[in-house]
Design a protein around this motif. Structure first.
Motif, PDB file in Angstrom:
ATOM      1  N   VAL A  88       0.862  -1.191   0.000  1.00 29.20           N
ATOM      2  CA  VAL A  88       0.000   0.000   0.000  1.00 29.20           C
ATOM      3  C   VAL A  88       0.896   1.238   0.000  1.00 29.20           C
ATOM      4  O   VAL A  88       1.836   1.322   0.807  1.00 29.20           O
ATOM      5  N   TYR A  89       0.613   2.178  -0.901  1.00 33.57           N
ATOM      6  CA  TYR A  89       1.466   3.373  -0.982  1.00 33.57           C
ATOM      7  C   TYR A  89       0.649   4.602  -1.351  1.00 33.57           C
ATOM      8  O   TYR A  89      -0.528   4.490  -1.739  1.00 33.57           O
ATOM      9  N   VAL A  90       1.286   5.753  -1.176  1.00 36.00           N
ATOM     10  CA  VAL A  90       0.617   7.029  -1.500  1.00 36.00           C
ATOM     11  C   VAL A  90       1.566   7.878  -2.334  1.00 36.00           C
ATOM     12  O   VAL A  90       2.783   7.682  -2.292  1.00 36.00           O
ATOM     13  N   ASP A  91       0.991   8.816  -3.043  1.00 35.24           N
ATOM     14  CA  ASP A  91       1.812   9.684  -3.881  1.00 35.24           C
ATOM     15  C   ASP A  91       2.670  10.602  -3.006  1.00 35.24           C
ATOM     16  O   ASP A  91       2.214  11.093  -1.978  1.00 35.24           O
ATOM     17  N   ARG A  92       3.916  10.818  -3.425  1.00 36.88           N
ATOM     18  CA  ARG A  92       4.825  11.663  -2.630  1.00 36.88           C
ATOM     19  C   ARG A  92       4.354  13.111  -2.550  1.00 36.88           C
ATOM     20  O   ARG A  92       4.812  13.872  -1.695  1.00 36.88           O
ATOM     21  N   ILE A 145       5.974   4.258   0.027  1.00 37.40           N
ATOM     22  CA  ILE A 145       5.410   2.958   0.410  1.00 37.40           C
ATOM     23  C   ILE A 145       5.114   2.981   1.910  1.00 37.40           C
ATOM     24  O   ILE A 145       5.992   3.286   2.720  1.00 37.40           O
ATOM     25  N   ILE A 146       3.883   2.657   2.262  1.00 32.02           N
ATOM     26  CA  ILE A 146       3.451   2.809   3.659  1.00 32.02           C
ATOM     27  C   ILE A 146       3.427   1.473   4.409  1.00 32.02           C
ATOM     28  O   ILE A 146       3.861   1.377   5.540  1.00 32.02           O
ATOM     29  N   ILE A 147       2.876   0.445   3.786  1.00 31.69           N
ATOM     30  CA  ILE A 147       2.704  -0.808   4.544  1.00 31.69           C
ATOM     31  C   ILE A 147       2.534  -1.978   3.570  1.00 31.69           C
ATOM     32  O   ILE A 147       2.162  -1.760   2.405  1.00 31.69           O
ATOM     33  N   SER A 148       2.786  -3.184   4.072  1.00 29.11           N
ATOM     34  CA  SER A 148       2.464  -4.378   3.275  1.00 29.11           C
ATOM     35  C   SER A 148       1.490  -5.240   4.066  1.00 29.11           C
ATOM     36  O   SER A 148       1.420  -5.148   5.296  1.00 29.11           O
ATOM     37  N   ILE A 149       0.745  -6.049   3.327  1.00 27.84           N
ATOM     38  CA  ILE A 149      -0.189  -6.988   3.959  1.00 27.84           C
ATOM     39  C   ILE A 149       0.026  -8.351   3.303  1.00 27.84           C
ATOM     40  O   ILE A 149      -0.203  -8.506   2.096  1.00 27.84           O
ATOM     41  N   ALA A 150       0.492  -9.302   4.097  1.00 25.72           N
ATOM     42  CA  ALA A 150       0.597 -10.680   3.594  1.00 25.72           C
ATOM     43  C   ALA A 150      -0.818 -11.264   3.607  1.00 25.72           C
ATOM     44  O   ALA A 150      -1.577 -11.040   4.551  1.00 25.72           O
ATOM     45  N   ILE A 151      -1.164 -12.011   2.565  1.00 25.71           N
ATOM     46  CA  ILE A 151      -2.540 -12.551   2.492  1.00 25.71           C
ATOM     47  C   ILE A 151      -2.529 -13.949   1.883  1.00 25.71           C
ATOM     48  O   ILE A 151      -1.809 -14.218   0.911  1.00 25.71           O
ATOM     49  N   GLY A 152      -3.324 -14.828   2.474  1.00 21.86           N
ATOM     50  CA  GLY A 152      -3.413 -16.192   1.960  1.00 21.86           C
ATOM     51  C   GLY A 152      -4.299 -17.030   2.877  1.00 21.86           C
ATOM     52  O   GLY A 152      -4.903 -16.511   3.830  1.00 21.86           O
TER      53      GLY A 152
END
Ligand SMILES: Cc1cc2nc3c(=O)[nH]c(=O)nc-3n(C[C@H](O)[C@H](O)[C@H](O)COP(=O)(O)O)c2cc1C
Length: 230
Positions: free
Chosen positions: A132-136, A190-197
């Motif tokens: 998940v990210y946002v514009d600079r 880049i703000i965060i990652s989310i592992a998913i499964g």
């Protein structure tokens, strides 16, 4: 269909997954639902890259290589360490102790601890990861509330499909890896990652139940008492 209260209570961080891939259509539906999240002035500051397959494996490997090289984590959103002797540090230590006990990782076993650490940088072996990210051009802290809301929505919506998640700072510790191998533009923070499964329920750490401070310790009531609260 999971009731909303049950879903909020059910959600927990999952730190090992089955190898089964998550269908793209399901990931799309999760993101479609999750982006109903509120955002400041409806700015919808969130953007996502969803990574799986060979690309994800390359990124896992590159993250671990960075870690092994001794490179310190340098996420786009830098945070300082927790204040020592604080309630926050106490809670951080508590969850680590709970997990290490379940995983049979003694305090002094440096090798096992290092192996555990790598797991986070490998997105807990999940078949997919959402970055998940946002514009600079957006200055902090403005978009962070939006990102928090959409991230929680992703984790809740995932439950509807029998999926588990783990929000992870570890997965974004080396942003250059994600810029290079996932093609995320340098113009994005880049703000965060989310592992998913699909959760591997046989994995000991997946049985952890994190504690919560009793709410009477964190709420101050103003203008309500037990008699007039309705
Ligand atoms: C912003 C954020 C970053 C996190 N980063 C990590 C991480 O890098 N590694 C990890 O194992 N868990 C990570 N977590 C999960 C937390 O440890 C977890 O949410 C907390 O211990 C409460 O447990 P629960 O999610 O099972 O309720 C993160 C959670 C949040 C909200």
């Amino acid at each position: 269909m999971v009731d909303i209260i049950d879903a909020i209570i059910m959600r927990k961080s999952i730190r090992d997954f089955k190898t089964d891939p998550v269908p793209k259509q399901i990931l799309k539906e999760i993101l479609e639902t999750a982006t109903r999240a509120p955002s400041a002035e409806n700015t919808q500051s969130w953007e996502f890259t969803i990574i799986a397959g060979d690309v994800l494996n390359t990124i896992r490997q590159a993250n671990v290589e960075k870690l092994n090289s001794g490179a310190s984590a340098h996420p786009d959103l830098q945070t300082k360490g927790l204040p020592p002797d604080s309630v926050y540090r106490r809670r951080q230590i508590e969850i680590a102790k709970q997990i290490f006990k379940l995983m049979d990782i003694p305090r002094e076993d440096k090798e096992k601890r290092a192996r555990w650490m790598k797991r986070g940088f490998r997105y807990f072996n999940a078949p997919a990861a959402i970055v998940v990210y946002v514009d600079r051009s957006l200055s902090y802290p403005r978009p962070l509330f939006d990102i928090g809301a959409v991230t929680q929505n992703i984790c809740l919506a995932a439950l509807h499909y029998g999926l588990g998640t783990c929000i992870a700072n570890q997965g974004i510790a080396y942003p250059e890896v994600l810029h290079e191998f996932a093609g995320i533009s340098e113009s994005k923070r880049i703000i965060i990652s989310i592992a998913i499964g699909y959760p591997n329920w046989d994995f000991p750490a997946n049985s952890v139940v994190s504690t919560r401070e009793p709410i009477e310790n964190i709420i101050t009531w103003c203008g309500l008492d037990d008699k007039n609260s309705d």
